[in-house]
Design an enzyme around this catalytic site. Structure first.
Site, short mmCIF file in Angstrom:
data_model
loop_
_atom_site.label_atom_id
_atom_site.label_comp_id
_atom_site.label_asym_id
_atom_site.label_seq_id
_atom_site.Cartn_x
_atom_site.Cartn_y
_atom_site.Cartn_z
N GLU A 128 -10.93 -3.85 -36.98
CA GLU A 128 -9.77 -4.24 -36.18
C GLU A 128 -10.15 -5.50 -35.39
OE1 GLU A 128 -6.57 -5.12 -34.56
OE2 GLU A 128 -6.47 -3.30 -35.80
N ASP A 158 0.04 -7.05 -41.73
CA ASP A 158 0.99 -8.11 -41.41
C ASP A 158 1.55 -8.67 -42.72
OD1 ASP A 158 2.32 -10.46 -40.61
OD2 ASP A 158 0.93 -10.76 -38.94
N THR A 166 -0.25 6.80 -39.93
CA THR A 166 -0.68 5.88 -38.90
C THR A 166 0.35 5.91 -37.76
OG1 THR A 166 0.55 3.93 -39.62
CG2 THR A 166 -1.54 4.40 -40.76
N GLU A 167 0.03 5.23 -36.67
CA GLU A 167 0.98 5.14 -35.57
C GLU A 167 2.28 4.47 -36.01
OE1 GLU A 167 -3.21 4.92 -33.81
OE2 GLU A 167 -2.14 3.96 -35.44
N TYR A 168 2.15 3.37 -36.75
CA TYR A 168 3.33 2.66 -37.25
C TYR A 168 4.14 3.54 -38.20
CZ TYR A 168 2.07 -1.96 -35.39
OH TYR A 168 1.79 -3.00 -34.57
N GLU A 169 3.44 4.28 -39.03
CA GLU A 169 4.12 5.13 -40.00
C GLU A 169 5.00 6.17 -39.30
OE1 GLU A 169 2.92 7.83 -43.92
OE2 GLU A 169 1.41 6.68 -42.84
#
Length: 212
Positions: free
Chosen positions: A69, A118, A191-194
């Site tokens: 990251e 991204d 994931t958090e985004y998922e």
């Protein structure tokens, strides 16, 4: 939303060097020595706050995980997540993944995960996409024979671009899923985004491509 700068991040990473590899280039060819158990190594590029990598580490204790990251104010959350979950098969790197061959040697990695990368939608930024051919060259080098890349994204354009890029590179598409949560894969670690996108009803795309 921009991430708030954390002036204490440097010191925090140094205090947790048992989790964060501060000099990843020095581990070239020696990543297996960085873990207590000699096990296959899986790499996540773009670890975010660590929900996916910690979930995978708990689900697959017979695998060692490395997460990269680039944003320091985000990786500190991943470090804390590793500590909270008490997983000992995770190592983190705070670096730009522009050339993975500097940190990993040939045939050192078994599997690569690209989660909600991204999309770089503008054509002039194509070379920055993590499924562009120059990145695939890197993946092929560091992955073992028949190594796999798993991509998850909510971005249809990036997904379609990646399918073409994988195919043009000569990779075999082992899975192409247009709505991951419709198939109810009990092994899927979100994931958090998922979680955020799926809660809004957006389809999550996933594919698994293998080098041959």
């Amino acid at each position: 939303m921009r991430t708030r700068h954390k002036p204490w991040a440097d010191d925090y990473l140094k205090e947790n060097k048992h989790i964060v590899e501060l000099e990843p280039v020095s581990k070239h060819k020696r990543w297996k020595d960085n873990f207590s158990e000699a096990q296959p190594i899986h790499l996540e590029i773009g670890t975010g706050k660590g929900q996916f990598i910690c979930g995978m580490a708990k689900q697959y204790p017979n695998v060692n995980f490395v997460g990269i990251e680039v944003v320091k104010s985000i990786i500190v959350s991943a470090v804390q997540k590793v500590k909270d979950e008490d997983v000992n098969n995770v190592k983190l790197i705070n670096e730009d993944a522009k050339d993975l061959r500097e940190m990993f040697s040939e045939n050192e990695i078994d599997h690569i995960y690209l989660n909600f990368s991204d999309p770089w939608p503008k054509n002039r930024h194509e070379k920055r996409r993590l499924t562009y051919s120059t990145f695939l060259e890197q993946y092929k080098t560091i992955l073992k024979e028949n190594g796999k890349v798993t991509l998850k994204t909510d971005n249809q354009s990036l997904f379609e671009y990646s399918l073409v890029s994988f195919s043009n590179f000569g990779m075999v598409l082992e899975e192409v899923t247009l709505d991951l949560h419709e198939i109810e894969d009990s092994t899927n670690v979100m994931t958090e985004y998922e979680e955020k996108f799926s809660a809004k009803g957006q389809p999550i795309y996933r594919c698994v491509a293998r080098f041959v």
